[in-house]
Design an enzyme around this catalytic site. Sequence first.
Site, mmCIF file in Angstrom:
data_model
loop_
_atom_site.group_PDB
_atom_site.id
_atom_site.type_symbol
_atom_site.label_atom_id
_atom_site.label_comp_id
_atom_site.label_asym_id
_atom_site.label_seq_id
_atom_site.Cartn_x
_atom_site.Cartn_y
_atom_site.Cartn_z
ATOM 1 N N ASP A 101 -8.693 -2.935 -7.198
ATOM 2 C CA ASP A 101 -8.181 -1.844 -6.721
ATOM 3 C C ASP A 101 -7.960 -0.881 -7.595
ATOM 4 O O ASP A 101 -7.558 -0.877 -8.664
ATOM 5 C CB ASP A 101 -6.927 -2.489 -6.101
ATOM 6 C CG ASP A 101 -6.220 -1.836 -5.318
ATOM 7 O OD1 ASP A 101 -6.544 -0.349 -4.777
ATOM 8 O OD2 ASP A 101 -5.115 -2.019 -4.658
ATOM 9 N N HIS A 137 -8.191 -4.213 -2.613
ATOM 10 C CA HIS A 137 -6.732 -3.833 -1.641
ATOM 11 C C HIS A 137 -7.069 -4.406 -0.466
ATOM 12 O O HIS A 137 -8.072 -4.711 0.202
ATOM 13 C CB HIS A 137 -7.101 -2.305 -1.693
ATOM 14 C CG HIS A 137 -5.723 -1.637 -1.232
ATOM 15 N ND1 HIS A 137 -4.694 -1.215 -2.027
ATOM 16 C CD2 HIS A 137 -5.458 -1.109 0.206
ATOM 17 C CE1 HIS A 137 -3.722 -0.709 -1.428
ATOM 18 N NE2 HIS A 137 -4.185 -0.740 -0.038
ATOM 19 N N SER A 189 0.717 -1.297 -0.134
ATOM 20 C CA SER A 189 0.036 0.003 0.039
ATOM 21 C C SER A 189 0.803 1.392 0.108
ATOM 22 O O SER A 189 1.665 1.402 -0.931
ATOM 23 C CB SER A 189 -0.963 -0.143 1.181
ATOM 24 O OG SER A 189 -1.836 0.873 0.999
#
Length: 325
Positions: free
Chosen positions: A269, A299, A171
């Site tokens: 995502d 995600h 991330s």
Amino acid sequence: MAPLRLDPEYAQHLANVMSLFGTQTPPRAKVGDVATRRTASDDLWPILMAQLPPTPDVEKTHLGHAKSFDGHEVPIYRFAKKGASQDTAAPAIVYSHGGGFIALSVELYSPLISTYVAMSGVQIFAMDYRLAPEVRFPAPLEDCYAALQYVHDNAVLFGVDVARIAVMGDSAGGGLCAGTAILARNRGLPLAKQLVVHGNLDDRNIKTSAWPELAQFATWSSEDNITGWDAYIEAGHEFKNYIAAPAAPARLENMSDLAPLYLDVPALDILRDEGIEYARKAARAGVEVELHVYPGVPHSFEVLCPRTKIAKAAMENRVRAMISF
């Protein structure tokens, strides 16, 4: 064109996971509301981490601090299997945790990092980089680079082969990982590999209308993305060539001579396309690239539903990459 949909097994597991949250389901925060997002992330992350199996053979040690570019002392932690020999040079990974640039910590990430160590046998060094918006670029990135430099400087102490040091992150930590790899190249610090897991790579991906087909699946929304990038890079910041790429790696024009790249991204995502494009640019520049796109999941799918087949496959692919250098 068939409509996008969740992987059936993942969808079933997700319903069970949502029941764990109870009244702690995160509120819908407005753009720019860092405090609500930080509190929600820090509260919910332990619930997700509790799904991971215990790792009694992995120990975590607070090593001390690495000095960042401005003198700040960055806390450094080592995760390694108990009884692991430090007499033989071995690979090591420097890990940057996720959290949208604004939340989470090594402590909250410890179960996931320990899982990677248990599965791979590779020791991991993780740092508590400073969070935005209390500090902005370049401080969080320089904190990550300081941790990489620390591992290089203390390689003999920890039985690390300086030619087998990699960076890894997911991330926002994936974006910081990629930025660290750019700094390592620019500053002449050897780096064996970079493992970017659904990374925040492009600050330009901030239009709330850009992903209507993905909005229903988003566990990291456009509003979250805008908030994270605006916290990390000061509003109105004028990008210049010498700072643009480390802050937002997708802006890098010359990708030659970067460390070999492993990158994976979920298909549902909003960071999907920037990840695929980053891998494409790297490959065209002659960088060794391994790219995985996981269909039917959003995600952080491997953290939300770690017992699904697709999550296990993703973890196995990452572990294989972790032991490949």
